[in-house]
Design a protein around this motif. Structure first.
Motif, PDB file in Angstrom:
ATOM      1  N   ARG A 153       0.831  -1.208   0.000  1.00 38.97           N
ATOM      2  CA  ARG A 153       0.000   0.000   0.000  1.00 38.97           C
ATOM      3  C   ARG A 153       0.866   1.259   0.000  1.00 38.97           C
ATOM      4  N   LEU A 154       1.931   1.251   0.787  1.00 33.44           N
ATOM      5  CA  LEU A 154       2.815   2.417   0.801  1.00 33.44           C
ATOM      6  C   LEU A 154       3.461   2.625  -0.569  1.00 33.44           C
ATOM      7  N   ALA A 155       3.809   1.530  -1.230  1.00 36.60           N
ATOM      8  CA  ALA A 155       4.359   1.644  -2.580  1.00 36.60           C
ATOM      9  C   ALA A 155       3.327   2.244  -3.531  1.00 36.60           C
ATOM     10  N   GLN A 156       2.087   1.829  -3.402  1.00 40.46           N
ATOM     11  CA  GLN A 156       1.020   2.404  -4.222  1.00 40.46           C
ATOM     12  C   GLN A 156       0.858   3.891  -3.948  1.00 40.46           C
ATOM     13  N   ASP A 157       1.163   4.302  -2.724  1.00 40.05           N
ATOM     14  CA  ASP A 157       1.071   5.705  -2.341  1.00 40.05           C
ATOM     15  C   ASP A 157       2.278   6.523  -2.794  1.00 40.05           C
ATOM     16  N   GLY A 158       3.268   5.860  -3.370  1.00 36.08           N
ATOM     17  CA  GLY A 158       4.443   6.573  -3.860  1.00 36.08           C
ATOM     18  C   GLY A 158       5.682   6.432  -3.011  1.00 36.08           C
ATOM     19  N   TYR A 159       5.652   5.561  -2.012  1.00 37.38           N
ATOM     20  CA  TYR A 159       6.821   5.330  -1.171  1.00 37.38           C
ATOM     21  C   TYR A 159       7.766   4.319  -1.813  1.00 37.38           C
ATOM     22  N   ASP A 160       9.052   4.469  -1.570  1.00 36.17           N
ATOM     23  CA  ASP A 160      10.023   3.402  -1.759  1.00 36.17           C
ATOM     24  C   ASP A 160      10.136   2.695  -0.413  1.00 36.17           C
ATOM     25  N   VAL A 161      10.207   1.362  -0.446  1.00 34.75           N
ATOM     26  CA  VAL A 161      10.007   0.599   0.784  1.00 34.75           C
ATOM     27  C   VAL A 161      11.123  -0.409   1.030  1.00 34.75           C
ATOM     28  N   ALA A 162      11.576  -0.459   2.288  1.00 32.89           N
ATOM     29  CA  ALA A 162      12.504  -1.504   2.721  1.00 32.89           C
ATOM     30  C   ALA A 162      11.704  -2.605   3.407  1.00 32.89           C
ATOM     31  N   ILE A 163      11.854  -3.815   2.908  1.00 27.86           N
ATOM     32  CA  ILE A 163      11.205  -4.980   3.511  1.00 27.86           C
ATOM     33  C   ILE A 163      12.164  -5.501   4.573  1.00 27.86           C
ATOM     34  N   ALA A 164      11.900  -5.162   5.823  1.00 29.41           N
ATOM     35  CA  ALA A 164      12.807  -5.493   6.928  1.00 29.41           C
ATOM     36  C   ALA A 164      12.266  -6.709   7.674  1.00 29.41           C
ATOM     37  N   ASP A 165      12.966  -7.824   7.549  1.00 26.00           N
ATOM     38  CA  ASP A 165      12.478  -9.057   8.157  1.00 26.00           C
ATOM     39  C   ASP A 165      13.654  -9.961   8.483  1.00 26.00           C
ATOM     40  N   LEU A 166      13.366 -11.041   9.181  1.00 26.72           N
ATOM     41  CA  LEU A 166      14.410 -11.985   9.561  1.00 26.72           C
ATOM     42  C   LEU A 166      15.076 -12.586   8.329  1.00 26.72           C
ATOM     43  N   ASP A 167      16.337 -12.942   8.465  1.00 23.23           N
ATOM     44  CA  ASP A 167      17.108 -13.411   7.325  1.00 23.23           C
ATOM     45  C   ASP A 167      16.480 -14.637   6.670  1.00 23.23           C
ATOM     46  N   VAL A 174       9.603  -7.457  -2.642  1.00 23.78           N
ATOM     47  CA  VAL A 174      10.402  -6.448  -3.349  1.00 23.78           C
ATOM     48  C   VAL A 174      10.012  -6.421  -4.827  1.00 23.78           C
ATOM     49  N   LYS A 175       9.887  -7.591  -5.439  1.00 24.35           N
ATOM     50  CA  LYS A 175       9.517  -7.660  -6.852  1.00 24.35           C
ATOM     51  C   LYS A 175       8.120  -7.089  -7.088  1.00 24.35           C
ATOM     52  N   GLU A 176       7.204  -7.382  -6.175  1.00 24.07           N
ATOM     53  CA  GLU A 176       5.846  -6.843  -6.308  1.00 24.07           C
ATOM     54  C   GLU A 176       5.861  -5.318  -6.278  1.00 24.07           C
ATOM     55  N   ILE A 177       6.690  -4.768  -5.412  1.00 21.78           N
ATOM     56  CA  ILE A 177       6.785  -3.309  -5.304  1.00 21.78           C
ATOM     57  C   ILE A 177       7.420  -2.714  -6.557  1.00 21.78           C
ATOM     58  N   GLU A 178       8.450  -3.370  -7.040  1.00 19.64           N
ATOM     59  CA  GLU A 178       9.100  -2.879  -8.261  1.00 19.64           C
ATOM     60  C   GLU A 178       8.138  -2.912  -9.447  1.00 19.64           C
ATOM     61  N   GLU A 179       7.243  -3.878  -9.472  1.00 23.81           N
ATOM     62  CA  GLU A 179       6.233  -3.943 -10.531  1.00 23.81           C
ATOM     63  C   GLU A 179       5.247  -2.789 -10.443  1.00 23.81           C
ATOM     64  N   LEU A 180       5.154  -2.188  -9.259  1.00 23.71           N
ATOM     65  CA  LEU A 180       4.305  -1.007  -9.077  1.00 23.71           C
ATOM     66  C   LEU A 180       5.037   0.284  -9.467  1.00 23.71           C
ATOM     67  N   GLY A 181       6.303   0.133  -9.863  1.00 26.26           N
ATOM     68  CA  GLY A 181       7.074   1.293 -10.308  1.00 26.26           C
ATOM     69  C   GLY A 181       7.840   1.998  -9.213  1.00 26.26           C
ATOM     70  N   ARG A 182       7.943   1.380  -8.033  1.00 21.13           N
ATOM     71  CA  ARG A 182       8.692   1.970  -6.931  1.00 21.13           C
ATOM     72  C   ARG A 182       9.942   1.147  -6.656  1.00 21.13           C
ATOM     73  N   LYS A 183      10.863   1.731  -5.925  1.00 22.07           N
ATOM     74  CA  LYS A 183      12.070   1.028  -5.519  1.00 22.07           C
ATOM     75  C   LYS A 183      11.825   0.294  -4.197  1.00 22.07           C
ATOM     76  N   ALA A 184      12.513  -0.824  -4.038  1.00 19.41           N
ATOM     77  CA  ALA A 184      12.392  -1.594  -2.797  1.00 19.41           C
ATOM     78  C   ALA A 184      13.671  -2.388  -2.585  1.00 19.41           C
ATOM     79  N   VAL A 185      13.890  -2.764  -1.334  1.00 19.76           N
ATOM     80  CA  VAL A 185      15.071  -3.546  -0.980  1.00 19.76           C
ATOM     81  C   VAL A 185      14.714  -4.419   0.212  1.00 19.76           C
ATOM     82  N   PHE A 186      15.280  -5.617   0.246  1.00 19.73           N
ATOM     83  CA  PHE A 186      15.123  -6.461   1.429  1.00 19.73           C
ATOM     84  C   PHE A 186      16.269  -6.169   2.390  1.00 19.73           C
ATOM     85  N   VAL A 187      15.934  -5.950   3.657  1.00 20.96           N
ATOM     86  CA  VAL A 187      16.936  -5.688   4.688  1.00 20.96           C
ATOM     87  C   VAL A 187      16.755  -6.720   5.793  1.00 20.96           C
ATOM     88  N   ALA A 188      17.759  -7.568   5.994  1.00 18.67           N
ATOM     89  CA  ALA A 188      17.680  -8.562   7.064  1.00 18.67           C
ATOM     90  C   ALA A 188      17.704  -7.857   8.418  1.00 18.67           C
TER      91      ALA A 188
END
Length: 262
Positions: A25-39, A49-63
């Motif tokens: 939802r934040l990506a849909q709102d125009g945010y770039d998002v870090a997916i912060a979760d356990l390794d 991350v791929k789903e967000i990139e398909e929405l046209g926003r940047k994303a990264v996984f952060v352990a």
């Protein structure tokens, strides 16, 4: 939303469930998002991350292990470096525990408090440090629960942690208001995710009702007549993360379909 262009938010526990819904939802709102979760959640996280990139926003996984203060500080720095800043933090990660109060062990209390409460302190501290470095008036959004408003039997430890999150949210909002930062929390009810499957299973062990009956009885108590979705929760987080909520702070907003009235 054009207002949110180039804004950045890490969402803890975002590889699945409510966290995933919030991140999308934040990506849909125009945010770039870090997916912060356990390794060990990296594969699922990379999928988000791929789903967000398909929405046209940047994303990264952060352990991130949210119970580790130093790791939280590093995760915030990594997010800012990878995505170009930090504007909002969503402290979403959490666990449930279903157990009669007389059976809760010291180890179980320590675990649930580290994940549900300590992580909120660590997240606020790390995010505000980064906000101040950037000169940003930031937004912090915490995961509360209907159990932050009403304590529930067989959920004593969980309820106590969510009452704590409510108190932290109110106190932090007052302390950080002079700096221009807002702190709010969302309080979901019965969300159709793996957490409630676990709660239903544990309730079955305690009260002997067939698998699924405890969940059905709870859903039947919802005024709007259906189980909650991650998207329902994400709509509230979207508001708290947006400029529409600039004059809202210290609030815990029930998003439960009509279970509690506060």
């Amino acid at each position: 939303m054009t207002e949110n262009q180039n804004r950045v938010a890490p969402v803890t526990g975002a590889a699945q469930g409510i966290g995933r819904g919030i991140a999308l939802r934040l990506a849909q709102d125009g945010y770039d998002v870090a997916i912060a979760d356990l390794d060990f959640q990296k594969e699922k996280g990379e999928g988000v991350v791929k789903e967000i990139e398909e929405l046209g926003r940047k994303a990264v996984f952060v352990a991130l292990d949210v119970t580790d203060k130093d790791a939280f500080e590093k995760a915030v720095d990594t997010t800012a470096e990878a995505l170009g800043g930090l504007h909002t933090l969503v402290n979403n990660a959490g666990i449930a525990q279903v157990k009669p109060i007389l059976e809760v062990t010291e180890e179980e209390l320590e675990k649930i408090y580290r994940i549900n409460v300590h992580s909120v302190f660590f997240g606020i501290q790390a995010a505000v440090r980064k906000f101040e470095e950037q000169g940003v008036k930031g937004k912090i959004v915490n995961a509360a629960s209907i159990a932050a408003v009403k304590g529930f039997p067989i959920l004593s430890a969980y309820s106590s942690t969510k009452f704590a999150v409510r108190g932290i949210t109110q106190a932090a909002a007052q302390e950080l208001a002079p700096k221009g930062h807002t702190v709010n929390a969302y309080a979901p009810g019965i969300v159709g995710t793996g957490m409630w499957d676990l709660i239903d299973e544990k309730l079955h062990e305690v009260n002997g009702k067939p698998i699924g009956q405890n969940l059905k009885e709870n859903v039947d108590s919802i005024a709007l007549g259906r189980i909650e979705t991650p998207e329902d929760v994400a709509g509230v987080v979207s508001f708290f993360a947006d400029e529409r909520s600039d004059y809202v702070t210290g609030q815990v907003l029930l998003v439960d379909g009509g279970m509690l009235y506060n």
